[in-house]
Design a protein around this motif. Structure first.
Motif, mmCIF file in Angstrom:
data_model
loop_
_atom_site.group_PDB
_atom_site.id
_atom_site.type_symbol
_atom_site.label_atom_id
_atom_site.label_comp_id
_atom_site.label_asym_id
_atom_site.label_seq_id
_atom_site.Cartn_x
_atom_site.Cartn_y
_atom_site.Cartn_z
ATOM 1 N N ASP A 1 46.242 41.235 31.987
ATOM 2 C CA ASP A 1 44.912 40.855 31.529
ATOM 3 C C ASP A 1 44.642 41.554 30.198
ATOM 4 O O ASP A 1 45.496 42.284 29.694
ATOM 5 C CB ASP A 1 43.840 41.263 32.551
ATOM 6 C CG ASP A 1 43.907 40.433 33.826
ATOM 7 O OD1 ASP A 1 44.380 39.288 33.753
ATOM 8 O OD2 ASP A 1 43.488 40.945 34.877
ATOM 9 N N GLU A 2 43.448 41.344 29.669
ATOM 10 C CA GLU A 2 43.117 41.944 28.374
ATOM 11 C C GLU A 2 43.096 43.475 28.433
ATOM 12 O O GLU A 2 43.685 44.133 27.588
ATOM 13 C CB GLU A 2 41.757 41.434 27.898
ATOM 14 C CG GLU A 2 41.445 41.819 26.478
ATOM 15 C CD GLU A 2 40.190 41.146 25.971
ATOM 16 O OE1 GLU A 2 39.452 41.816 25.239
ATOM 17 O OE2 GLU A 2 39.948 39.980 26.309
ATOM 18 N N ASP A 3 42.427 44.042 29.426
ATOM 19 C CA ASP A 3 42.307 45.500 29.537
ATOM 20 C C ASP A 3 43.075 46.081 30.716
ATOM 21 O O ASP A 3 43.256 47.292 30.790
ATOM 22 C CB ASP A 3 40.837 45.901 29.684
ATOM 23 C CG ASP A 3 40.011 45.513 28.473
ATOM 24 O OD1 ASP A 3 40.551 45.582 27.360
ATOM 25 O OD2 ASP A 3 38.835 45.155 28.650
ATOM 26 N N ASN A 4 43.495 45.221 31.652
ATOM 27 C CA ASN A 4 44.106 45.689 32.891
ATOM 28 C C ASN A 4 45.447 45.022 33.131
ATOM 29 O O ASN A 4 45.775 43.998 32.536
ATOM 30 C CB ASN A 4 43.195 45.365 34.088
ATOM 31 C CG ASN A 4 41.811 45.934 33.915
ATOM 32 O OD1 ASN A 4 41.641 47.092 33.593
ATOM 33 N ND2 ASN A 4 40.814 45.095 34.121
ATOM 34 N N LEU A 5 46.190 45.617 34.048
ATOM 35 C CA LEU A 5 47.432 45.037 34.542
ATOM 36 C C LEU A 5 47.307 44.915 36.054
ATOM 37 O O LEU A 5 46.751 45.790 36.706
ATOM 38 C CB LEU A 5 48.623 45.944 34.226
ATOM 39 C CG LEU A 5 48.899 46.280 32.766
ATOM 40 C CD1 LEU A 5 49.930 47.394 32.687
ATOM 41 C CD2 LEU A 5 49.382 45.064 32.033
ATOM 42 N N ILE A 6 47.813 43.845 36.603
ATOM 43 C CA ILE A 6 47.956 43.749 38.049
ATOM 44 C C ILE A 6 49.410 44.124 38.319
ATOM 45 O O ILE A 6 50.330 43.512 37.767
ATOM 46 C CB ILE A 6 47.655 42.327 38.578
ATOM 47 C CG1 ILE A 6 46.268 41.852 38.115
ATOM 48 C CG2 ILE A 6 47.776 42.285 40.093
ATOM 49 C CD1 ILE A 6 45.103 42.662 38.624
ATOM 50 N N THR B 1 52.267 45.690 47.773
ATOM 51 C CA THR B 1 50.815 45.771 47.630
ATOM 52 C C THR B 1 50.481 45.692 46.146
ATOM 53 O O THR B 1 51.171 46.271 45.309
ATOM 54 C CB THR B 1 50.255 47.091 48.203
ATOM 55 O OG1 THR B 1 50.906 48.192 47.586
ATOM 56 C CG2 THR B 1 50.446 47.152 49.700
ATOM 57 N N GLU B 2 49.425 44.944 45.832
ATOM 58 C CA GLU B 2 49.038 44.784 44.438
ATOM 59 C C GLU B 2 47.861 45.693 44.114
ATOM 60 O O GLU B 2 46.976 45.907 44.938
ATOM 61 C CB GLU B 2 48.693 43.328 44.133
ATOM 62 C CG GLU B 2 49.914 42.445 44.088
ATOM 63 C CD GLU B 2 49.627 41.083 43.491
ATOM 64 O OE1 GLU B 2 48.454 40.669 43.462
ATOM 65 O OE2 GLU B 2 50.585 40.433 43.064
ATOM 66 N N MET B 3 47.893 46.229 42.901
ATOM 67 C CA MET B 3 46.839 47.129 42.435
ATOM 68 C C MET B 3 46.454 46.733 41.015
ATOM 69 O O MET B 3 47.248 46.148 40.293
ATOM 70 C CB MET B 3 47.348 48.575 42.410
ATOM 71 C CG MET B 3 47.812 49.106 43.736
ATOM 72 S SD MET B 3 48.589 50.720 43.551
ATOM 73 C CE MET B 3 50.278 50.234 43.209
ATOM 74 N N LYS B 4 45.255 47.084 40.638
ATOM 75 C CA LYS B 4 44.796 46.872 39.270
ATOM 76 C C LYS B 4 44.931 48.202 38.536
ATOM 77 O O LYS B 4 44.507 49.234 39.032
ATOM 78 C CB LYS B 4 43.343 46.406 39.282
ATOM 79 C CG LYS B 4 42.846 45.900 37.951
ATOM 80 C CD LYS B 4 41.398 45.461 38.079
ATOM 81 C CE LYS B 4 41.308 43.992 37.792
ATOM 82 N NZ LYS B 4 39.919 43.511 37.765
ATOM 83 N N LEU B 5 45.525 48.165 37.352
ATOM 84 C CA LEU B 5 45.776 49.373 36.578
ATOM 85 C C LEU B 5 45.245 49.190 35.161
ATOM 86 O O LEU B 5 45.503 48.163 34.535
ATOM 87 C CB LEU B 5 47.290 49.659 36.535
ATOM 88 C CG LEU B 5 47.772 50.845 35.725
ATOM 89 C CD1 LEU B 5 47.362 52.149 36.399
ATOM 90 C CD2 LEU B 5 49.274 50.804 35.561
ATOM 91 N N VAL B 6 44.515 50.160 34.671
ATOM 92 C CA VAL B 6 44.042 50.143 33.293
ATOM 93 C C VAL B 6 45.243 50.398 32.384
ATOM 94 O O VAL B 6 46.055 51.280 32.644
ATOM 95 C CB VAL B 6 42.946 51.215 33.068
ATOM 96 C CG1 VAL B 6 42.492 51.231 31.624
ATOM 97 C CG2 VAL B 6 41.776 50.970 33.998
ATOM 98 N N LYS B 7 45.364 49.617 31.326
ATOM 99 C CA LYS B 7 46.547 49.685 30.457
ATOM 100 C C LYS B 7 46.807 51.071 29.885
ATOM 101 O O LYS B 7 47.954 51.457 29.682
ATOM 102 C CB LYS B 7 46.408 48.683 29.292
ATOM 103 C CG LYS B 7 46.658 47.259 29.696
ATOM 104 C CD LYS B 7 46.618 46.367 28.468
ATOM 105 C CE LYS B 7 46.951 44.939 28.836
ATOM 106 N NZ LYS B 7 46.950 44.064 27.649
#
Length: 90
Positions: A64-69, A76-82
């Motif tokens: 994504d623009e600011d995040n990574l899945i 398990t999937e997590m959202k991570l700030v770049k």
């Protein structure tokens, strides 16, 4: 008067030299490292394996623009700030 200005210049010369050494040994390499890290983050894509600042080894599933899945080893999937990407694994 001429003696005082020469005295001032000779007393400031070591300070200027010290700042130049400090710049080339500390500030400049740090700026270069930050630039390389920013470029590495901008080039991340789906399927890349990365290490987070927390030490997790994960695989990118979506950018994504600011995040990574990211997907962990147990899927398990997590959202991570770049900005929390430490490095890319080869």
């Amino acid at each position: 008067m001429e003696g005082q200005s020469a005295d001032l210049i000779s007393s400031l010369l070591p300070l200027v030299a010290l700042f130049a050494i400090f710049y080339f040994l500390i500030i400049r390499p740090q700026q270069k490292q930050a630039k390389n890290h920013k470029q590495m983050i901008a080039e991340l894509k789906k399927g890349d394996k990365i290490v987070t600042n927390g030490g997790l080894m994960v695989e990118i599933t979506k950018v994504d623009e600011d995040n990574l899945i990211v997907k962990n080893h147990d899927n398990t999937e997590m959202k991570l700030v770049k900005e929390f990407v430490a490095k890319k694994l080869d």
